[in-house]
Design an enzyme around this catalytic site. Structure first.
Site, short mmCIF file in Angstrom:
data_model
loop_
_atom_site.label_atom_id
_atom_site.label_comp_id
_atom_site.label_asym_id
_atom_site.label_seq_id
_atom_site.Cartn_x
_atom_site.Cartn_y
_atom_site.Cartn_z
N CYS A 100 -45.37 -10.81 -8.27
CA CYS A 100 -46.04 -11.90 -8.97
C CYS A 100 -47.41 -12.18 -8.36
O CYS A 100 -47.65 -11.90 -7.19
CB CYS A 100 -45.22 -13.17 -8.88
N ARG A 119 -51.07 -5.62 -8.92
CA ARG A 119 -49.81 -5.88 -8.22
C ARG A 119 -48.60 -5.58 -9.12
O ARG A 119 -47.48 -5.51 -8.62
CB ARG A 119 -49.75 -7.36 -7.79
N TRP A 177 -43.53 -10.85 -12.09
CA TRP A 177 -42.73 -9.63 -11.98
C TRP A 177 -41.30 -10.13 -11.92
O TRP A 177 -40.89 -10.78 -10.95
CB TRP A 177 -43.13 -8.87 -10.71
N ASN A 236 -44.26 -17.51 -6.29
CA ASN A 236 -43.98 -16.12 -5.90
C ASN A 236 -42.88 -16.17 -4.87
O ASN A 236 -42.92 -17.01 -3.98
CB ASN A 236 -45.18 -15.48 -5.20
N GLY A 237 -41.96 -15.22 -4.92
CA GLY A 237 -40.90 -15.16 -3.90
C GLY A 237 -39.54 -15.33 -4.54
O GLY A 237 -39.39 -15.20 -5.77
N GLU A 297 -34.54 12.96 2.66
CA GLU A 297 -35.60 12.08 2.16
C GLU A 297 -36.92 12.36 2.88
O GLU A 297 -38.00 12.34 2.27
CB GLU A 297 -35.16 10.61 2.32
N LYS A 356 -40.46 13.33 1.16
CA LYS A 356 -41.67 12.52 1.34
C LYS A 356 -42.82 13.38 1.82
O LYS A 356 -43.94 13.28 1.32
CB LYS A 356 -41.34 11.42 2.35
N GLU A 398 -44.06 15.85 -0.98
CA GLU A 398 -44.70 15.29 -2.17
C GLU A 398 -46.10 14.76 -1.91
O GLU A 398 -46.94 14.80 -2.81
CB GLU A 398 -43.82 14.23 -2.85
N HIS A 405 -26.64 29.57 9.76
CA HIS A 405 -26.08 30.35 8.66
C HIS A 405 -27.16 30.91 7.74
O HIS A 405 -26.85 31.30 6.62
CB HIS A 405 -25.07 29.50 7.86
N LYS A 462 -45.15 8.19 -11.33
CA LYS A 462 -44.29 7.15 -10.76
C LYS A 462 -43.01 7.00 -11.55
O LYS A 462 -41.96 6.70 -11.01
CB LYS A 462 -45.07 5.82 -10.76
#
Ligand code: F6R
Length: 633
Positions: free
Chosen positions: A2, A27, A80, A106-107, A499, A503, A506, A522, A628
């Site tokens: 927000c 944002r 948001w 906000n929050g 992961e 990262k 990419e 192996h 995204k």
């Protein structure tokens, strides 16, 4: 996330608020609104007018055409969604019943359900599904019941209201009875006061202010500012006046959007302590300071019924979200003793999978729009499965089609590479695993409380990892040109190695792979040579000797070696000393129960990937060939 804007001065508030909100669009948001107070020059005949719409600011602008409220004091917001879908009614500002107090926020208000019942018992009828609406009613409640009306009642009512709020909040408040002032409050959510000449401003981020002023107060937690046209008074949360020095901002608009960070990705990596706290705390009831009597709650779910019925968990997702699912698999097995099947959604949708009506089906997606994940969800539903979605995007397709949605509270991610969305997905999965373990009777009160206490330490420990970013940057500067980077680990560490490899590849375009450490011999070991960096996760001390013998195998082939491990336990440095013999670099995490280590180790690897990307001259926010939200197959 927000965005807040606020204005008091001599110009028309509507145009200033719209211009400021536009500067906060980066944002991310799904709806927008303003509240403007109109009054005669002597402040008589004051009235608050609210306009708000779902969708982009252009929709709000269209609604304001020939209908813009006139007035020189106002607040604005881009929302948001966190509580309640994106809609006109859930958009901010929110007002009390009579429309005489308007609030933007906000929050997250963690105890909003409790406050809602308190207010409902006193006759308040709620209009929206938001947590924010309680704040407007609460301020009004204290204002109406004030016994000392002469000593700044709006400030006092606001102070009383915020003393009842648990969670994070930045607030802008205006009131019909006080047409000369705007109140701003900050706790755990940023808010800036901009200082002008015969006009003053508030905004959640500097870009919204730079066209008007560069002199600001960055509000600190629990500070309250009361803005008038010609001055700003600052208070602490006991209502005592405080003095603050203003600061001069010399950032350009672009770096201001990133809060001074070079890229959104770096900013988002740094937002993780807060995002983790925002995802964790609202799920804990019974006093969040003493783990002993804390209980996890998922109000969206009938978890006792699901736990009684579930014989198996099936998790599907893509990419980073799939890696969260792999951590989830280990966590459900460990804490809830339930069999778990985890599969990549693009595979799952074309398999001929077995369904059982007692399966608990979990879909994970930060965007809530991924085509393959959505297809897996639909397939499961076609077979009568009840689907739980873990997502960060309220109102997304996946959130609409799932039977139940558990929202992470990461706020929008702008950078393509997922960082805070991933760690908040993990947090949600751990909470679910612990609660299922308790309900199934496999996790006694002691282990349950230990688990919660472990999670409660994560946000502050995540912040400690960030303090080591210079060391990570230095190491990345030495290693970014390696031809191959391999990540090794076992169990929870293996999930993080998957992961980490994603990262790094990419955003730095380095060939990187992850291997279950025992698999190295192996086949993959044939690839190891002096152009290879091997990153080994060795956080599970019961497996330490196994994993170090894997590292020895790669060292003898000339590879560089980085080990990520727990810091020494008290005075015992045995593991650290052993690691020093097989690593040219060691990064430690604050001591954490093995299942929760991915929440910390991955932050090192996000930073490492980021710095390698920058060293290679890439734009980490916009990696080549990637989007995204992957809405096509
Ligand atoms: C990598 C990344 C992707 C996504 C994947 C699924 O940093 O973000 O691998 O995790 O495309 O996306 P969501 O989570 O939106 O379903």
């Amino acid at each position: 996330m927000c965005g807040i804007a606020g204005y008091t001065g001599y110009q028309e508030a509507t145009s200033i608020l719209l211009a400021a909100l536009k500067k906060l669009e980066y944002r991310g948001y799904d709806s927008a609104g303003i509240a403007v107070l109109s009054a005669a020059p002597d402040f008589s005949g004051a009235n608050i007018e609210v306009r708000k719409t779902k969708g982009p600011l252009s929709a709000l602008e269209a609604a304001l055409e020939n209908n813009a409220p006139a007035g020189k004091l106002g607040i604005g917001h881009t929302r948001w969604a966190t509580h309640g879908e994106p809609s006109d009614i859930n958009s901010h500002p929110h007002t009390d019943v009579s429309g005489s107090i308007a609030v933007v926020h906000n929050g997250i208000i963690e105890n909003y359900a409790h406050l809602k019942s308190f207010l409902r018992e006193r006759g308040v009828v709620f209009r929206s599904e938001t947590d924010t609406e309680v704040i407007a009613h609460l301020i009004d409640h204290y204002y109406q019941n004030d016994k000392h009306p002469r000593s700044d009642p709006l400030l006092r009512a606001t102070l009383q209201a915020i003393s009842k709020l648990e969670g994070s909040y930045a607030l802008g408040v205006i009131a019909r009875d006080f047409p000369d002032r705007l109140i701003a409050v900050r706790k755990d959510s940023p808010l800036i006061v901009g200082l002008g000449k015969n006009e003053n401003f508030i905004a959640s981020d500097a870009p919204a202010l730079l066209a008007y002023t560069r002199d600001v107060y960055f509000l600190r937690d629990n500070e309250i500012a009361v803005l008038y046209n010609d001055h700003v008074d600052m208070y602490n949360n006991s209502g005592e006046k405080i003095l603050r020095e203003s600061q001069h901002i010399d950032w350009d608009v672009e770096s201001a959007e990133k809060a001074g960070f070079a890229h959104f990705m770096l900013k988002e990596i740094h937002e993780q302590p807060k995002a983790l706290r925002d995802t964790l705390n609202p799920r804990l009831g019974g006093g969040i300071n003493t783990a002993a009597n804390v209980q996890i709650h998922f109000d969206e779910l009938d978890l006792p019924a699901l736990s009684a019925q579930a014989k198996r968990i099936v998790i599907t997702a893509c990419g980073t979200a799939y890696h969260a699912g792999v951590v989830g698999k280990y966590a459900f097995e460990h804490f809830a003793r339930l069999p778990v099947e985890t599969d990549i959604a693009s595979e799952y949708r074309y398999r001929d999978p077995l369904f059982d009506k007692n399966d608990l089906f979990i879909i994970i997606s930060q965007s809530g729009e991924t085509a393959d994940t959505l297809a897996a969800l639909r397939l499961a539903k076609e077979h009568g499965a009840k689907v739980i979605a873990i997502t960060n995007a309220v109102g997304s397709t996946i959130s609409r089609e799932a039977d139940t949605v558990l929202y992470t509270r990461a706020g929008p991610e702008i950078a393509v590479a997922s960082t805070k969305a991933f760690t908040t997905q993990l947090m949600c999965l751990y909470l679910l695993a612990l609660e299922l373990g308790r309900l199934r009777g496999v996790l006694g009160p002691e282990r349950y409380a230990e688990g919660i206490a472990g999670l409660q330490k994560i946000p502050e420990n995540a912040a400690k990892i960030l303090e080591h970013k210079e060391a990570v940057q230095r190491y990345a500067a030495r290693q970014f040109n390696k031809k191959k980077v391999f990540f090794l680990g076992r169990l929870f560490d293996y999930a993080v190695s998957m992961e980490s490899a994603l990262k790094l590849k990419e955003i730095s375009y380095t060939h990187s792979e992850s291997f279950a450490a025992g698999e190295l011999k192996h086949g993959p070991i044939a690839l190891v040579d002096k152009d290879t960096l091997v990153v080994t996760f060795a956080t599970q001390e019961t497996l330490f000797s196994k994993i170090t013998s894997n590292v020895r195998e790669v060292l003898s082939r000339g590879a560089a070696s980085l080990i990520v491990m727990q810091e020494p336990d008290g005075g015992s440095t045995t593991f650290l000393e052993a690691a020093k013999t097989i690593a040219d670099e060691i990064w430690t995490i604050p001591r954490t129960a093995a299942p929760f280590t991915p929440l910390l180790t991955v932050i090192y690897m996000q930073l490492f990937a980021y710095y390698c990307s920058v060293s290679r001259g890439n734009d980490p926010d916009k990696p080549r060939n990637l989007a995204k939200s992957v809405t096509v197959e």
